[in-house]
Design a protein around this motif. Structure first.
Motif, PDB file in Angstrom:
ATOM      1  N   UNK A   1       6.013  -6.277  77.872  1.00 24.38           N
ATOM      2  CA  UNK A   1       6.055  -6.620  79.291  1.00 24.38           C
ATOM      3  C   UNK A   1       7.058  -7.742  79.550  1.00 24.38           C
ATOM      4  N   UNK A   2       7.083  -8.746  78.679  1.00 26.26           N
ATOM      5  CA  UNK A   2       8.024  -9.862  78.842  1.00 26.26           C
ATOM      6  C   UNK A   2       9.467  -9.377  78.779  1.00 26.26           C
ATOM      7  N   UNK A   3       9.784  -8.569  77.789  1.00 27.72           N
ATOM      8  CA  UNK A   3      11.156  -8.075  77.624  1.00 27.72           C
ATOM      9  C   UNK A   3      11.583  -7.283  78.852  1.00 27.72           C
ATOM     10  N   UNK A   4      10.727  -6.395  79.302  1.00 35.45           N
ATOM     11  CA  UNK A   4      11.084  -5.557  80.461  1.00 35.45           C
ATOM     12  C   UNK A   4      11.201  -6.383  81.737  1.00 35.45           C
ATOM     13  N   UNK A   5      10.301  -7.331  81.929  1.00 33.86           N
ATOM     14  CA  UNK A   5      10.343  -8.157  83.139  1.00 33.86           C
ATOM     15  C   UNK A   5      11.571  -9.063  83.149  1.00 33.86           C
ATOM     16  N   UNK A   6      11.933  -9.606  82.008  1.00 35.51           N
ATOM     17  CA  UNK A   6      13.135 -10.443  81.923  1.00 35.51           C
ATOM     18  C   UNK A   6      14.366  -9.601  82.224  1.00 35.51           C
ATOM     19  N   UNK A   7      14.434  -8.403  81.674  1.00 30.86           N
ATOM     20  CA  UNK A   7      15.580  -7.531  81.940  1.00 30.86           C
ATOM     21  C   UNK A   7      15.727  -7.267  83.433  1.00 30.86           C
ATOM     22  N   UNK A   8      14.634  -6.945  84.105  1.00 32.49           N
ATOM     23  CA  UNK A   8      14.694  -6.681  85.547  1.00 32.49           C
ATOM     24  C   UNK A   8      15.079  -7.946  86.308  1.00 32.49           C
ATOM     25  N   UNK A   9      14.503  -9.073  85.925  1.00 33.05           N
ATOM     26  CA  UNK A   9      14.822 -10.336  86.614  1.00 33.05           C
ATOM     27  C   UNK A   9      16.312 -10.650  86.510  1.00 33.05           C
ATOM     28  N   UNK A  10      16.865 -10.525  85.308  1.00 32.04           N
ATOM     29  CA  UNK A  10      18.290 -10.812  85.105  1.00 32.04           C
ATOM     30  C   UNK A  10      19.148  -9.807  85.882  1.00 32.04           C
ATOM     31  N   UNK A  11      18.748  -8.536  85.871  1.00 27.24           N
ATOM     32  CA  UNK A  11      19.492  -7.528  86.635  1.00 27.24           C
ATOM     33  C   UNK A  11      19.471  -7.843  88.130  1.00 27.24           C
ATOM     34  N   UNK A  12      18.419  -8.491  88.583  1.00 27.84           N
ATOM     35  CA  UNK A  12      18.299  -8.845  89.996  1.00 27.84           C
ATOM     36  C   UNK A  12      18.934 -10.194  90.317  1.00 27.84           C
ATOM     37  N   UNK A  13      19.602 -10.785  89.333  1.00 24.66           N
ATOM     38  CA  UNK A  13      20.359 -11.998  89.593  1.00 24.66           C
ATOM     39  C   UNK A  13      19.630 -13.303  89.338  1.00 24.66           C
ATOM     40  N   UNK A  14      18.479 -13.256  88.680  1.00 28.12           N
ATOM     41  CA  UNK A  14      17.779 -14.496  88.365  1.00 28.12           C
ATOM     42  C   UNK A  14      18.610 -15.318  87.396  1.00 28.12           C
ATOM     43  N   UNK A  15      18.528 -16.620  87.536  1.00 27.76           N
ATOM     44  CA  UNK A  15      19.166 -17.514  86.574  1.00 27.76           C
ATOM     45  C   UNK A  15      18.227 -17.687  85.384  1.00 27.76           C
ATOM     46  N   UNK A  16      18.788 -18.191  84.289  1.00 23.30           N
ATOM     47  CA  UNK A  16      17.940 -18.457  83.119  1.00 23.30           C
ATOM     48  C   UNK A  16      16.935 -19.552  83.439  1.00 23.30           C
ATOM     49  N   UNK A  17      17.286 -20.459  84.346  1.00 18.48           N
ATOM     50  CA  UNK A  17      16.334 -21.493  84.764  1.00 18.48           C
ATOM     51  C   UNK A  17      15.128 -20.864  85.460  1.00 18.48           C
ATOM     52  N   UNK A  18      15.383 -19.875  86.308  1.00 19.57           N
ATOM     53  CA  UNK A  18      14.279 -19.188  86.991  1.00 19.57           C
ATOM     54  C   UNK A  18      13.425 -18.399  85.997  1.00 19.57           C
ATOM     55  N   UNK A  19      14.079 -17.715  85.085  1.00 19.05           N
ATOM     56  CA  UNK A  19      13.340 -16.949  84.071  1.00 19.05           C
ATOM     57  C   UNK A  19      12.495 -17.899  83.231  1.00 19.05           C
ATOM     58  N   UNK A  20      13.106 -18.982  82.783  1.00 20.08           N
ATOM     59  CA  UNK A  20      12.379 -19.945  81.971  1.00 20.08           C
ATOM     60  C   UNK A  20      11.189 -20.530  82.703  1.00 20.08           C
TER      61      UNK A  20
END
Length: 84
Positions: free
Chosen positions: A35-54
């Protein structure tokens, strides 16, 4: 395959059955990791910064980047090779 629907009722084995309890721990870790891997992939594809992901994961931007960036780059290269 992981779907967006999760069971509404989950039976948790008793800790006095270590075989079942530890097997459940392993299954939950795998599910959480997937779930983490898939959610991070979608977040990054949607333009999230690494700060937001973190922040969403409760870690620093650097920790999120260190854990996921290489995998995402590899997946993107693979997708480009497959697509043409």
């Amino acid at each position: 395959m992981l779907t967006s629907k999760l069971p509404t009722r989950i039976t948790v084995p008793a800790p006095d059955d270590p075989v079942a309890a530890l097997a459940a721990v392993v299954a939950l870790r795998r599910l959480a990791g997937t779930l983490e891997v898939r959610a991070v992939r979608v977040a990054v594809q949607r333009g999230w910064t690494w700060a937001q992901v973190g922040e969403a994961l409760g870690v620093s931007a650097q920790a999120a980047h260190r854990k996921h960036a290489t995998r995402l780059r590899r997946a993107a290269r693979h997708d480009e090779e497959v697509d043409g």
